[in-house]
Write an enzyme that holds these catalytic residues in place. Structure first.
Site: not given
Ligand code: DOR
Length: 400
Positions: A62, A64, A66, A154, A181, A253, A280, A284
């Site tokens: 899991h 991301h 991007r 997700d 999710h 989240n 996860d 960012h």
């Molecule tokens: O905190 C989170 N950020 N939870 C998620 O499920 C999505 C993720 C994101 O894509 O930034």
């Protein structure tokens, strides 16, 4: 690619229940042989692995990455570099990109970038609904043919139970599980385990974070329902109290919960209710992770701290179980290669040791430098990451 002989490491392979000091030979990108006192061939690099643990490559199911669409937060190149630095030989990436991973042409383009730029294996998780909007189902057979190993919206839950039931029935003939999710967690996990039982589709709950959600998963499993689940390092470590201290940096989240939830999750890992560790990893930009809590983006980087953070949260977890949660079980859930050091398998290998280190986000390969573990001392660190026989990470100070 030079053949390798790893000498004297503690080999921990949950798939074959091996936990012993052994030598391991890597040749032509594969595990060639495991034995006591193997002799080196002339062309081999000998690695002194005494004092280390040698495990099947870790898989983060899991993350991301991007790409496409949010390259300012992360790219395939930077995210997979973070992955190998963190000990992962494979990652499964989530579809909340722009465009979403809801179409075979988007997936194929992504896989071309992966082929060119990735440092580790990348398995895409495609969307459940078009545009992740919770309405129209995607074409699951086409997405699987283009490489999808699971389906998830997700970042968002599929709110309409009828839409999700229909999706599960359509995807049922395929191996790839539904990865949901669940927010709000309690009600949606309870709904999901019912849908899983009703449709007979294999189901996986992403980042479980509350005691109550875990209880409904455990109850369903005791009735034979085919549901699995994963837990993040941050939900095993922090409570919502961190928000007061760290502000936007602690926004995620599902949110950080209470101490009794943390305790229940740790019990769930020990008693087998929780199947997998998954970071996860949600990078960012600095701007998105500072300032006002309400406006900040949820999530933070996880790949480069996960292994150490799990070891800190669960100091007494037996190594066979630790490795199963990071490798063998994610491989089994996603039905992908890996999760074992059996001879002839691809040489995806993670080497680590119990040597404390301090988290310095400025040193991350990930573009996302935010983590609630910043400055923490973690007890376990990665020494090397080998993907298909190629050394993709080696700790600069590991004299082997
Ligand atoms: O905190 C989170 N950020 N939870 C998620 O499920 C999505 C993720 C994101 O894509 O930034």
């Amino acid at each position: 690619m030079k053949p390798l002989l790893l000498k004297g490491g503690r080999i921990v392979d949950p798939a074959t229940s091996l936990d012993s000091l052994r030598d391991l030979r890597v040749r032509d990108g594969r595990i060639a042989e495991i034995g006591e006192h193997l002799d080196a061939a002339a062309d081999e690099e000998i690695v002194d692995a005494r004092g280390t643990v040698i495990a099947p490559g870790f898989i983060d199911m899991h993350v991301h990455l991007r790409e496409p669409g949010f390259e300012e937060k992360e790219t395939i190149a930077t995210g997979t570099l973070a992955a190998v630095n963190g000990g992962f030989t494979a990652v499964a990436c989530m579809p909340n990109t722009n465009p979403a991973l809801d179409d075979p042409t988007v997936l194929s383009a992504l896989m071309q970038t992966v082929q060119r730029e990735a440092r580790c294996r990348v398995y895409p998780i495609a969307a459940i609904t078009r545009g992740r909007e919770g309405r129209e189902p995607c074409d699951y057979a086409e997405l699987t043919a283009a490489g999808a190993v699971a389906f998830s919206d997700d970042g968002d839950s599929v709110e309409d139970a009828d839409v999700l039931r229909d999706a599960a029935l359509r995807a049922r003939p395929l191996d790839a599980p539904i990865v949901d999710h669940c927010l709000p967690e309690e009600t949606l996990v309870a709904r999901d385990v019912k849908l899983c039982a009703e449709t007979g589709k294999r189901w996986h709950i992403a980042h479980v974070s509350t005691a109550a959600a875990l209880e409904s998963i455990a109850a369903a499993r005791s009735r034979g329902v085919a549901v699995t689940c994963e837990v993040t390092p941050h939900h095993l470590t922090f409570t919502g109290a961190l928000v007061k201290e760290a502000g936007a940096a602690a926004k995620v989240n599902p949110p950080l919960r209470t101490q009794s939830d943390v305790d229940a999750l740790r019990r769930g890992v020990r008693d087998g209710t929780i199947d997998a560790f998954a970071s996860d990893h949600a990078p960012h930009t600095e701007q998105e992770k500072s300032g006002d809590f309400e406006r900040a983006a949820p999530g933070f980087s996880g790949l480069e701290v996960a292994v150490g953070a799990y070891a800190a949260a669960l100091a007494d977890l037996p190594l066979l179980r630790f490795v199963a949660l990071l490798s063998t079980n994610p491989a089994r859930i996603l039905k992908i290669r890996g999760g074992t050091l059996a001879p002839k398998e691809a040489a995806d290998i993670t080497i680590f040791a119990d040597r404390p280190w301090r988290v310095d986000p400025a040193a991350f390969a990930s573009k996302g430098k935010c983590t609630p573990f910043a400055g923490r001392r973690l007890p376990r660190r990665i020494l090397a990451t080998i993907v298909g026989g190629a050394v993709r990470y080696r700790a600069p100070d590991w004299e082997a």
